[in-house]
Motif scaffolding. Structure first.
Motif, PDB file in Angstrom:
ATOM      1  N   HIS A 139      37.540 -25.974  71.939  1.00 13.59           N
ATOM      2  CA  HIS A 139      38.777 -25.199  72.105  1.00 13.59           C
ATOM      3  C   HIS A 139      38.462 -23.745  72.448  1.00 13.59           C
ATOM      4  O   HIS A 139      37.599 -23.122  71.839  1.00 13.59           O
ATOM      5  CB  HIS A 139      39.619 -25.248  70.836  1.00 13.59           C
ATOM      6  N   ASN A 140      39.145 -23.196  73.432  1.00  8.99           N
ATOM      7  CA  ASN A 140      38.999 -21.784  73.794  1.00  8.99           C
ATOM      8  C   ASN A 140      39.986 -20.951  72.996  1.00  8.99           C
ATOM      9  O   ASN A 140      41.163 -21.267  72.921  1.00  8.99           O
ATOM     10  CB  ASN A 140      39.258 -21.578  75.289  1.00  8.99           C
ATOM     11  N   PHE A 141      39.480 -19.871  72.407  1.00  7.09           N
ATOM     12  CA  PHE A 141      40.317 -18.971  71.634  1.00  7.09           C
ATOM     13  C   PHE A 141      40.722 -17.779  72.482  1.00  7.09           C
ATOM     14  O   PHE A 141      40.070 -17.437  73.464  1.00  7.09           O
ATOM     15  CB  PHE A 141      39.568 -18.484  70.385  1.00  7.09           C
ATOM     16  N   ALA A 193      50.608 -17.151  65.017  1.00  8.53           N
ATOM     17  CA  ALA A 193      49.226 -17.359  65.438  1.00  8.53           C
ATOM     18  C   ALA A 193      48.309 -17.036  64.268  1.00  8.53           C
ATOM     19  O   ALA A 193      48.636 -16.208  63.416  1.00  8.53           O
ATOM     20  CB  ALA A 193      48.898 -16.461  66.622  1.00  8.53           C
ATOM     21  N   LEU A 194      47.170 -17.701  64.220  1.00  8.01           N
ATOM     22  CA  LEU A 194      46.146 -17.412  63.220  1.00  8.01           C
ATOM     23  C   LEU A 194      45.061 -16.574  63.872  1.00  8.01           C
ATOM     24  O   LEU A 194      44.711 -16.786  65.031  1.00  8.01           O
ATOM     25  CB  LEU A 194      45.537 -18.711  62.684  1.00  8.01           C
ATOM     26  N   ALA A 195      44.508 -15.645  63.108  1.00 10.58           N
ATOM     27  CA  ALA A 195      43.474 -14.771  63.661  1.00 10.58           C
ATOM     28  C   ALA A 195      42.399 -14.499  62.627  1.00 10.58           C
ATOM     29  O   ALA A 195      42.638 -14.565  61.417  1.00 10.58           O
ATOM     30  CB  ALA A 195      44.095 -13.447  64.114  1.00 10.58           C
ATOM     31  N   CYS A 196      41.212 -14.196  63.127  1.00 10.02           N
ATOM     32  CA  CYS A 196      40.096 -13.753  62.295  1.00 10.02           C
ATOM     33  C   CYS A 196      39.375 -12.653  63.063  1.00 10.02           C
ATOM     34  O   CYS A 196      39.656 -12.411  64.236  1.00 10.02           O
ATOM     35  CB  CYS A 196      39.153 -14.911  61.960  1.00 10.02           C
ATOM     36  N   ALA A 197      38.447 -12.004  62.410  1.00  6.31           N
ATOM     37  CA  ALA A 197      37.689 -10.938  63.055  1.00  6.31           C
ATOM     38  C   ALA A 197      36.753 -11.534  64.112  1.00  6.31           C
ATOM     39  O   ALA A 197      36.268 -12.660  63.952  1.00  6.31           O
ATOM     40  CB  ALA A 197      36.883 -10.163  62.023  1.00  6.31           C
ATOM     41  N   PRO A 198      36.494 -10.790  65.179  1.00  5.97           N
ATOM     42  CA  PRO A 198      35.529 -11.263  66.178  1.00  5.97           C
ATOM     43  C   PRO A 198      34.165 -11.493  65.527  1.00  5.97           C
ATOM     44  O   PRO A 198      33.735 -10.721  64.688  1.00  5.97           O
ATOM     45  CB  PRO A 198      35.454 -10.121  67.196  1.00  5.97           C
ATOM     46  N   GLY A 199      33.525 -12.567  65.898  1.00  7.74           N
ATOM     47  CA  GLY A 199      32.214 -12.874  65.344  1.00  7.74           C
ATOM     48  C   GLY A 199      32.248 -13.610  64.021  1.00  7.74           C
ATOM     49  O   GLY A 199      31.198 -13.927  63.466  1.00  7.74           O
ATOM     50  N   ASN A 200      33.426 -13.913  63.501  1.00  2.53           N
ATOM     51  CA  ASN A 200      33.562 -14.610  62.218  1.00  2.53           C
ATOM     52  C   ASN A 200      33.557 -16.117  62.477  1.00  2.53           C
ATOM     53  O   ASN A 200      34.600 -16.743  62.626  1.00  2.53           O
ATOM     54  CB  ASN A 200      34.845 -14.182  61.516  1.00  2.53           C
ATOM     55  N   LYS A 201      32.352 -16.711  62.550  1.00  2.00           N
ATOM     56  CA  LYS A 201      32.238 -18.136  62.845  1.00  2.00           C
ATOM     57  C   LYS A 201      32.932 -18.994  61.799  1.00  2.00           C
ATOM     58  O   LYS A 201      33.595 -19.972  62.134  1.00  2.00           O
ATOM     59  CB  LYS A 201      30.772 -18.546  62.959  1.00  2.00           C
ATOM     60  N   GLU A 202      32.808 -18.627  60.529  1.00  2.00           N
ATOM     61  CA  GLU A 202      33.468 -19.383  59.468  1.00  2.00           C
ATOM     62  C   GLU A 202      34.991 -19.339  59.636  1.00  2.00           C
ATOM     63  O   GLU A 202      35.683 -20.338  59.426  1.00  2.00           O
ATOM     64  CB  GLU A 202      33.079 -18.820  58.102  1.00  2.00           C
ATOM     65  N   GLY A 203      35.518 -18.180  60.040  1.00  2.00           N
ATOM     66  CA  GLY A 203      36.945 -18.050  60.293  1.00  2.00           C
ATOM     67  C   GLY A 203      37.399 -18.939  61.441  1.00  2.00           C
ATOM     68  O   GLY A 203      38.449 -19.591  61.368  1.00  2.00           O
ATOM     69  N   LEU A 204      36.606 -18.973  62.517  1.00  2.00           N
ATOM     70  CA  LEU A 204      36.934 -19.841  63.654  1.00  2.00           C
ATOM     71  C   LEU A 204      36.916 -21.309  63.233  1.00  2.00           C
ATOM     72  O   LEU A 204      37.789 -22.087  63.630  1.00  2.00           O
ATOM     73  CB  LEU A 204      35.958 -19.607  64.801  1.00  2.00           C
ATOM     74  N   ASP A 205      35.936 -21.680  62.403  1.00  2.00           N
ATOM     75  CA  ASP A 205      35.871 -23.059  61.910  1.00  2.00           C
ATOM     76  C   ASP A 205      37.090 -23.392  61.047  1.00  2.00           C
ATOM     77  O   ASP A 205      37.628 -24.501  61.127  1.00  2.00           O
ATOM     78  CB  ASP A 205      34.592 -23.283  61.107  1.00  2.00           C
TER      79      ASP A 205
END
Length: 73
Positions: free
Chosen positions: A63-65, A39-51
């Motif tokens: 997509h729901n994370f 799985a890939l993960a980023c910090a909560p609130g990291n919009k760039e990471g989600l993108d």
């Protein structure tokens, strides 16, 4: 830049855990093993990471994370 950090499942070294935490705090992504793959993960609130995860996995904007945490306390 990518790094490979292997954590011991029972006794992880604090300095290696801190490297992973630093990566997340600096806006990076991490890949971690699950029972069915990685799985890939980023910090909560990291919009760039989600993108970035959306781009890597070719997901649309709806997509729901999954939020992963040790507990809600």
């Amino acid at each position: 830049m990518s790094r490979y950090i292997e954590l011991h499942p029972v006794n992880p070294q604090a300095r290696l855990v801190e490297k992973v935490v630093d990566t997340l705090r600096d806006g990076g992504l991490v890949a971690y093993p699950t029972d069915s793959g990685y799985a890939l993960a980023c910090a909560p609130g990291n919009k760039e990471g989600l993108d970035r995860i959306r781009a890597i996995r070719q997901l649309d904007g709806k997509h729901n994370f999954t939020f992963v945490c040790a507990d809600f306390a």
